[in-house]
Design a protein around this motif. Structure first.
Motif: not given
Length: 395
Positions: A29, A162, A166, A292, A295-296
């Motif tokens: 993160t 976001e 996180a 999301t 980052d994944r």
């Protein structure tokens, strides 16, 4: 006790760069955005602290020397080399403190160190002991409110909800015992009197808005070591790698590779051209696909896929999606048509969501798919409508 390695990008044949996180954060993160930019020049490996991120351990007590030793053990495991491998290092907050300890305990292993938002002593022992008691009694979620105020520069949470969310979620999810153990290491850490022993090149990076480790604190490191330099980032708080990933990546790269450092806020000349393109591409990629999803994808990057991820970011998002000739609505329409024609159904679902983000209405998407029925074929459009029905019903 050990820390947990996390591969963040780059190829095994590139110079090794080890990234250290801040207390309460996972290395993913905190560093993933900067790691994407650094992966072209380094094999990037981070580590999670005890009880943080991928590491769910909870040692009874810790010292900074033990944490530094655990980092060396982890590096040796990752590199799987007969002889110890020297590496470049960059760490934020307690990650920076670990860097100082490495420079003192194993200087032959550290080629260069970028120490961000840290100190040769951070806070007071009494304050850390009080925090340890609080977390033991009530858990890491009690730290979220205070950290949201201490960690970020003005407006960051509003601009990047976001990314900020996180980080705060990672704090809340940290194992109480692991968090307490790292606080224990910080409580006993004070190497101010030993800075003059450090001869490896050190870049100290401070956030101008950091109330925890101020520019003065980082200046003490830069002045105290044999070969030190200070950079201060305007508008940045305590977590520079996530607040200013492009600038931090440029500074780490220049310091490690011996390049002329860019002007902070104004990356210089040809050496930064590709980095600027990648940074712009990553910005558009996040805006269109969402943090999301990106980052994944970044977290799942391996040595095999790292170059492909960089290719996508630099050329698809940084060179095409950023061009001014078409707006994003038009680019979404073209992309949907191409994906229907080629039968790329997984990508079609992703770009249907992106099309809604880019402002296309359901009616406009329907018209686009009807057009594909004529020019791509009814069977292709039939599948596309089925996928669209499922994706758009999520709205």
């Amino acid at each position: 006790m050990s820390v947990t390695a996390v591969r963040l990008g780059g190829r095994p044949d590139l110079p090794l760069l080890v990234l250290g996180p801040s207390l309460g954060t996972s290395v993913t993160t905190l560093w993933s955005r900067a790691a994407v930019l650094l992966g072209e020049h380094f094999q990037v490996v981070g580590f999670d602290l005890p009880g943080h991120g991928h590491d769910r351990s909870a040692p009874e007590s810790l010292t900074m020397a033990e944490l530094a030793g655990a980092v060396l053990e982890t590096v040796d495991q990752v590199t799987d080399s007969i002889h110890p491998v020297a590496f470049h290092y960059a760490g934020d907050s307690v990650g920076g403190a670990i860097g100082l300890q490495l420079l003192l305990d194993a200087p032959e292993r550290v080629l260069s160190a970028t120490l961000l938002c840290t100190g040769a002593k951070i806070g007071t022992e009494e304050a850390w002991r009080e925090r340890m008691a609080t977390v033991r009694a009530s858990g890491t979620p009690t730290m979220v409110a205070g950290s949201s105020q201490r960690w970020f520069g003005p407006g960051f949470l509003e601009k990047e909800p976001e990314a900020g969310g996180a980080l705060l979620h990672a704090l809340s999810d940290a194992v109480d015992g692991g968090y307490v153990a790292v606080c224990d290491a910080l409580a006993g850490f004070d190497v101010r009197a030993r800075l003059g022993e450090i001869s490896r090149p050190v870049l100290a990076v401070a956030g101008a808005e950091d109330p925890v480790t101020t520019p003065t604190t980082l200046g003490e490191i830069a002045d105290g070591v044999v070969d030190g330099r200070l950079e201060v980032l305007d508008g940045v708080g305590h977590l520079a790698p996530v607040e200013a990933p492009e600038v931090v990546a440029a500074l780490v790269r220049a310091h490690a590779l011996g390049e002329v450092a860019p002007e902070v806020g104004e990356p210089s000349g040809d050496a930064m051209t590709r980095a600027e393109v990648r940074a712009a591409g990553m910005g558009v990629r996040r805006e269109v696909l969402g943090d999301t999803h990106v980052d994944r994808a970044v977290a799942a990057t391996t040595g095999l896929t790292a170059d492909f991820q960089q290719l996508i970011t630099e050329y698809a998002w940084g060179s095409i999606w950023t061009r001014p000739g078409l707006d994003r609505r038009q680019r979404s329409l073209i992309t949907l048509t191409a994906l229907v024609a080629r039968g790329h159904h997984e990508e079609l679902a992703m770009h249907l969501r992106a099309a809604r983000t880019n402002g296309l209405s359901v009616e406009e998407i329907k018209e686009c798919l009807l057009q594909t029925a004529i020019y791509c074929g009814v069977p292709d459009a039939n599948t596309a409508f089925r996928i669209a029905q499922q994706v758009l019903s999520e709205d």
